[in-house]
Write a protein that holds these residues in place. Sequence first.
Motif, short mmCIF file in Angstrom:
data_model
loop_
_atom_site.label_atom_id
_atom_site.label_comp_id
_atom_site.label_asym_id
_atom_site.label_seq_id
_atom_site.Cartn_x
_atom_site.Cartn_y
_atom_site.Cartn_z
N ARG A 84 3.70 7.05 -41.52
CA ARG A 84 3.44 5.62 -41.63
C ARG A 84 4.66 4.86 -42.14
O ARG A 84 5.11 3.91 -41.53
N PHE A 92 1.53 12.54 -44.12
CA PHE A 92 1.70 11.27 -44.82
C PHE A 92 2.09 11.51 -46.27
O PHE A 92 1.74 12.53 -46.86
N CYS A 121 0.59 6.58 -49.06
CA CYS A 121 -0.12 6.18 -47.84
C CYS A 121 -1.46 6.93 -47.73
O CYS A 121 -2.47 6.33 -47.36
#
Length: 63
Positions: free
Chosen positions: A7, A27, A31
Motif C-alpha cells: 500500500r 503490508f 497499514c
Amino acid sequence: MKPQCERCSAPLEPNAQAYICSFECTFCPTCSTQVFRYVCPNCQGELVLRPRRRPQEPNYAVA
C-alpha cells in the motif's frame, strides 16, 4: 518475501514485522492494523504476522 508494503511502499526488511494473507499480499504494521484492520484489501482474507527468518546458521550436515 516481499521487500515493501503493497500500500504505502514502506521498506520491510526480512526480519521486520509485517502482515501477510494466504496469498502472501504483504503490508506494513500501520497499514495492516490501522487502515485494513487485519483484512486483506485484495482477497478479504485475514492478515496475520509474517513469519521471520532465522539468522543464517552454519550447515553441520555430514556428506
